[in-house]
Design a protein around this motif. Sequence first.
Motif, PDB file in Angstrom:
ATOM      1  N   UNK A 172       0.855  -1.296   0.046  1.00  0.00           N
ATOM      2  CA  UNK A 172      -0.061   0.002   0.040  1.00  0.00           C
ATOM      3  C   UNK A 172       0.690   1.195   0.070  1.00  0.00           C
ATOM      4  N   UNK A 173       1.897   1.230   0.858  1.00  0.00           N
ATOM      5  CA  UNK A 173       2.601   2.434   0.812  1.00  0.00           C
ATOM      6  C   UNK A 173       3.572   2.928  -0.438  1.00  0.00           C
ATOM      7  N   UNK A 174       4.057   1.595  -0.945  1.00  0.00           N
ATOM      8  CA  UNK A 174       4.734   1.712  -2.303  1.00  0.00           C
ATOM      9  C   UNK A 174       3.779   2.091  -3.176  1.00  0.00           C
ATOM     10  N   UNK A 180       6.413  16.294  -1.601  1.00  0.00           N
ATOM     11  CA  UNK A 180       7.551  16.010  -1.037  1.00  0.00           C
ATOM     12  C   UNK A 180       7.283  15.517   0.506  1.00  0.00           C
ATOM     13  N   UNK A 181       6.590  16.018   0.991  1.00  0.00           N
ATOM     14  CA  UNK A 181       6.250  15.790   2.505  1.00  0.00           C
ATOM     15  C   UNK A 181       5.354  14.242   2.622  1.00  0.00           C
ATOM     16  N   UNK A 182       4.582  14.244   1.327  1.00  0.00           N
ATOM     17  CA  UNK A 182       3.699  12.830   1.531  1.00  0.00           C
ATOM     18  C   UNK A 182       4.696  11.770   1.312  1.00  0.00           C
ATOM     19  N   UNK A 183       5.522  11.846   0.162  1.00  0.00           N
ATOM     20  CA  UNK A 183       6.629  11.024  -0.161  1.00  0.00           C
ATOM     21  C   UNK A 183       7.652  10.769   1.070  1.00  0.00           C
ATOM     22  N   UNK A 184       8.042  11.710   1.491  1.00  0.00           N
ATOM     23  CA  UNK A 184       8.870  11.471   2.620  1.00  0.00           C
ATOM     24  C   UNK A 184       8.207  10.864   3.871  1.00  0.00           C
ATOM     25  N   UNK A 233       5.815   8.740   3.826  1.00  0.00           N
ATOM     26  CA  UNK A 233       5.768   7.244   3.344  1.00  0.00           C
ATOM     27  C   UNK A 233       7.124   6.444   3.329  1.00  0.00           C
ATOM     28  N   UNK A 234       8.053   6.972   3.040  1.00  0.00           N
ATOM     29  CA  UNK A 234       9.368   6.479   3.208  1.00  0.00           C
ATOM     30  C   UNK A 234       9.798   6.231   4.575  1.00  0.00           C
ATOM     31  N   UNK A 235       9.383   7.174   5.401  1.00  0.00           N
ATOM     32  CA  UNK A 235       9.887   7.107   6.709  1.00  0.00           C
ATOM     33  C   UNK A 235       9.246   5.666   7.376  1.00  0.00           C
ATOM     34  N   UNK A 271      10.889   0.913  13.060  1.00  0.00           N
ATOM     35  CA  UNK A 271      10.459  -0.214  12.833  1.00  0.00           C
ATOM     36  C   UNK A 271       9.842  -1.080  13.688  1.00  0.00           C
ATOM     37  N   UNK A 272       8.472  -1.773  13.430  1.00  0.00           N
ATOM     38  CA  UNK A 272       7.815  -2.767  14.199  1.00  0.00           C
ATOM     39  C   UNK A 272       8.654  -3.926  14.169  1.00  0.00           C
TER      40      UNK A 272
END
Length: 175
Positions: free
Chosen positions: A107-109, A146-150, A152-154, A164-165
Amino acid sequence: MPNGVEMVLSVIGDLPIGAPVAFEAAYGWGWLVELLEDYGFEPHLVHPLRCKAIAFARLKNDKVDAATLAQLLRANLLPEAWIAPLEVRQQRALLRHRCQLVRLRTLLRNRVHAVLVDYGCDRSGSYFTAPGRVWLDGLDLPDSSRRVVDDLLVLMDPQRADRRPGPAAGRARPW
């Protein structure tokens, strides 16, 4: 009827040790199996789809359902579902968890791809490898994108152990 150890023990407390106890399969039944086994009872998990005596009864309430289950149990006609051993149930839980993590990563990708498609950005290789991340960082995107992509990457960055869980650092994952 409220659930919980005290409530269940108050209902079955007078039964002799080793007595069979039938209950319908419902969400969160595993703790009940453990409780019954710990107190020396013989749990019987009723298969919900195959127990037509309850499903098609005209009068439906907990008391009538319990009486029907008791009659089916006494007659050895109870349609049972397999109660997997605790180890199997725990392994299944880990597998379900892993599937959910994979779905979340997908979903994130997909969301990253969707943001980039809005600006005509494309790359022949993966966006999520080290060179792909460098490429992503170099893209000139509007601040909100940029905020959305960053963000999602975090959420999906495996290098950030503090975010990370999963198992603590140094412990191998079971998958």
